[in-house]
Design a protein around this motif. Structure first.
Motif, PDB file in Angstrom:
ATOM      1  N   LEU A  61       0.832  -1.215   0.000  1.00 48.98           N
ATOM      2  CA  LEU A  61       0.000   0.000   0.000  1.00 48.98           C
ATOM      3  C   LEU A  61       0.866   1.265   0.000  1.00 48.98           C
ATOM      4  N   LEU A  62       1.940   1.261   0.767  1.00 50.13           N
ATOM      5  CA  LEU A  62       2.816   2.447   0.800  1.00 50.13           C
ATOM      6  C   LEU A  62       3.473   2.664  -0.563  1.00 50.13           C
ATOM      7  N   ASP A  63       3.872   1.570  -1.219  1.00 48.61           N
ATOM      8  CA  ASP A  63       4.480   1.696  -2.553  1.00 48.61           C
ATOM      9  C   ASP A  63       3.474   2.289  -3.543  1.00 48.61           C
ATOM     10  N   ILE A  64       2.233   1.840  -3.472  1.00 45.52           N
ATOM     11  CA  ILE A  64       1.208   2.364  -4.385  1.00 45.52           C
ATOM     12  C   ILE A  64       0.980   3.850  -4.124  1.00 45.52           C
ATOM     13  N   ASP A  65       0.969   4.219  -2.848  1.00 45.39           N
ATOM     14  CA  ASP A  65       0.808   5.642  -2.528  1.00 45.39           C
ATOM     15  C   ASP A  65       1.975   6.451  -3.113  1.00 45.39           C
ATOM     16  N   ASP A  66       3.180   5.919  -3.018  1.00 48.59           N
ATOM     17  CA  ASP A  66       4.352   6.597  -3.603  1.00 48.59           C
ATOM     18  C   ASP A  66       4.229   6.701  -5.123  1.00 48.59           C
ATOM     19  N   ILE A  67       3.803   5.623  -5.752  1.00 37.77           N
ATOM     20  CA  ILE A  67       3.643   5.625  -7.216  1.00 37.77           C
ATOM     21  C   ILE A  67       2.640   6.699  -7.629  1.00 37.77           C
ATOM     22  N   ILE A  68       1.544   6.788  -6.882  1.00 32.57           N
ATOM     23  CA  ILE A  68       0.521   7.790  -7.202  1.00 32.57           C
ATOM     24  C   ILE A  68       1.089   9.197  -7.013  1.00 32.57           C
ATOM     25  N   GLU A  69       1.813   9.416  -5.924  1.00 35.20           N
ATOM     26  CA  GLU A  69       2.376  10.759  -5.686  1.00 35.20           C
ATOM     27  C   GLU A  69       3.352  11.147  -6.799  1.00 35.20           C
ATOM     28  N   MET A  70       4.132  10.153  -7.244  1.00 37.95           N
ATOM     29  CA  MET A  70       5.079  10.397  -8.335  1.00 37.95           C
ATOM     30  C   MET A  70       4.321  10.728  -9.618  1.00 37.95           C
ATOM     31  N   GLN A  71       3.240  10.003  -9.857  1.00 37.66           N
ATOM     32  CA  GLN A  71       2.445  10.252 -11.058  1.00 37.66           C
ATOM     33  C   GLN A  71       1.819  11.652 -11.001  1.00 37.66           C
ATOM     34  N   VAL A  72       1.396  12.064  -9.823  1.00 41.83           N
ATOM     35  CA  VAL A  72       0.828  13.399  -9.665  1.00 41.83           C
ATOM     36  C   VAL A  72       1.883  14.454 -10.013  1.00 41.83           C
ATOM     37  N   LEU A  73       3.077  14.298  -9.441  1.00 41.43           N
ATOM     38  CA  LEU A  73       4.158  15.256  -9.718  1.00 41.43           C
ATOM     39  C   LEU A  73       4.488  15.306 -11.206  1.00 41.43           C
ATOM     40  N   ASN A  74       4.691  14.121 -11.794  1.00 38.99           N
ATOM     41  CA  ASN A  74       5.095  14.076 -13.201  1.00 38.99           C
ATOM     42  C   ASN A  74       4.019  14.653 -14.114  1.00 38.99           C
ATOM     43  N   THR A  75       2.770  14.302 -13.844  1.00 37.93           N
ATOM     44  CA  THR A  75       1.692  14.768 -14.711  1.00 37.93           C
ATOM     45  C   THR A  75       1.528  16.277 -14.586  1.00 37.93           C
ATOM     46  N   CYS A  76       1.603  16.797 -13.366  1.00 38.36           N
ATOM     47  CA  CYS A  76       1.461  18.246 -13.184  1.00 38.36           C
ATOM     48  C   CYS A  76       2.623  18.980 -13.849  1.00 38.36           C
ATOM     49  N   ASP A  77       3.824  18.412 -13.737  1.00 34.95           N
ATOM     50  CA  ASP A  77       4.974  19.002 -14.443  1.00 34.95           C
ATOM     51  C   ASP A  77       4.723  19.004 -15.949  1.00 34.95           C
ATOM     52  N   GLY A  78       4.228  17.886 -16.465  1.00 34.15           N
ATOM     53  CA  GLY A  78       3.958  17.775 -17.901  1.00 34.15           C
ATOM     54  C   GLY A  78       2.919  18.789 -18.361  1.00 34.15           C
ATOM     55  N   ILE A  79       1.890  18.954 -17.552  1.00 27.77           N
ATOM     56  CA  ILE A  79       0.831  19.904 -17.904  1.00 27.77           C
ATOM     57  C   ILE A  79       1.376  21.329 -17.863  1.00 27.77           C
ATOM     58  N   GLU A  80       2.192  21.609 -16.876  1.00 27.51           N
ATOM     59  CA  GLU A  80       2.791  22.946 -16.780  1.00 27.51           C
ATOM     60  C   GLU A  80       3.657  23.228 -18.020  1.00 27.51           C
ATOM     61  N   ALA A  81       4.460  22.235 -18.424  1.00 23.81           N
ATOM     62  CA  ALA A  81       5.333  22.407 -19.592  1.00 23.81           C
ATOM     63  C   ALA A  81       4.507  22.609 -20.865  1.00 23.81           C
ATOM     64  N   MET A  82       3.442  21.809 -21.000  1.00 24.69           N
ATOM     65  CA  MET A  82       2.552  21.911 -22.161  1.00 24.69           C
ATOM     66  C   MET A  82       1.942  23.304 -22.261  1.00 24.69           C
ATOM     67  N   PHE A  83       1.648  23.880 -21.103  1.00 21.64           N
ATOM     68  CA  PHE A  83       0.981  25.177 -21.078  1.00 21.64           C
ATOM     69  C   PHE A  83       1.886  26.311 -21.515  1.00 21.64           C
ATOM     70  N   LYS A  84       3.172  26.084 -21.451  1.00 18.54           N
ATOM     71  CA  LYS A  84       4.073  27.135 -21.923  1.00 18.54           C
ATOM     72  C   LYS A  84       3.902  27.327 -23.419  1.00 18.54           C
ATOM     73  N   LYS A  85       3.618  26.214 -24.123  1.00 23.01           N
ATOM     74  CA  LYS A  85       3.407  26.309 -25.573  1.00 23.01           C
ATOM     75  C   LYS A  85       1.973  26.708 -25.899  1.00 23.01           C
ATOM     76  N   GLU A  86       1.028  26.098 -25.206  1.00 20.16           N
ATOM     77  CA  GLU A  86      -0.374  26.219 -25.610  1.00 20.16           C
ATOM     78  C   GLU A  86      -1.248  26.383 -24.358  1.00 20.16           C
TER      79      GLU A  86
END
Lengths: 166, 166
Positions: free
Chosen positions: B54-79
């Motif tokens: 369960l702790l590993d899954i929580d970590d995976i989700i937190e990592m996915q949140v960080l990565n996705t938000c970073d990706g969205i932020e980067a995308m927004f610089k263009k569009e």
């Protein structure tokens, strides 16, 4: 924002994230479980009031997480520790009796536990502090108070919880 | 850290925060519901493996949140956009068929939805972007693909979800 910011799957995800099963959410929102099911399967529109209630509680919890972590960080400047105890309440009756000041903002003990869990996670991540959630054991707490000559207070509960760590 | 970092109430709070009821958690951890109940009421020690899962899954989700938000932020610089759609999966069968690349890290569709919910929350807070979680409607998605001459892909699903926003 539309009149209904949350669609059914978002409402359901929010409910889960607060630690509420269908029965508890229905109780909190003062609707039947049947109505809650209809909201979440999309067969009835979710009232704005219900959405607002859950979103407000999520905001209250996030604010509590921020404030508590700030408080712990400030405390550590004077007295560094790396392990803390945080009292939670194993039943609604014990929560209502011992922690009534939270009943208006977080009416259910499960919501208080959710806040405590998020505080634990945040403090570990940001402050590298381990917080143990210690469910109040009324008999043990009363014996501890008697032995230490303490009255009932938030501070006494915190002292009892700390005594449970070792 | 002790051999058992999570006590029963913490384990239960973590389970809730992941969007798992007792049946789903028991399925994920490959134990009976009875065993899970005994872990959470403190009558049996929780295995280290279960805590780690369960702790590993929580970590995976937190990592996915960080990565996705970073990706969205980067995308927004263009569009720059202020509204996005994020596909989620209304049943395990649809999740397994359409989003198999997440099955090894987030085996249950509820875990994927939890990640999506946290991404929605974080993007709103940090980027002021509204993300709608759109459950994949297979019939509507197939009709959309046929009309647009698209094959099945993550990108096609994202385009279909965006078409559901207006």
């Amino acid at each position: 924002m539309s009149a209904y910011p949350l669609n059914p799957i978002e409402f359901c995800a929010l409910r889960w994230s607060l630690g509420l099963d269908e029965a508890l959410a229905a109780q909190l929102l003062k609707v039947s479980i049947e109505t809650l099911k209809q909201w979440e399967d999309g067969s009835q529109p979710i009232t704005e009031l219900a959405q607002k209630q859950l979103l407000d509680i999520d905001d209250i919890i996030e604010m509590q997480v921020l404030n508590t972590c700030d408080g712990i960080e400030a405390m550590f400047k004077k007295e560094p520790k790396r392990r803390l105890a945080f009292v939670v309440y194993p039943s609604q009756a014990i929560y209502t009796q011992y922690n009534p000041e939270f009943l208006s903002s977080l009416p259910l003990t499960e919501l208080y536990t959710t806040a405590a869990w998020r505080i634990k996670k945040e403090c570990k991540l940001v402050l590298e502090v381990e917080i143990a959630l210690v469910p109040l054991d009324v008999d043990s707490y009363k014996a501890f108070r008697e032995q230490a000559g303490l009255g009932e207070s938030r501070e006494s509960r915190a002292k009892w919880a700390a005594s449970q760590l070792s």
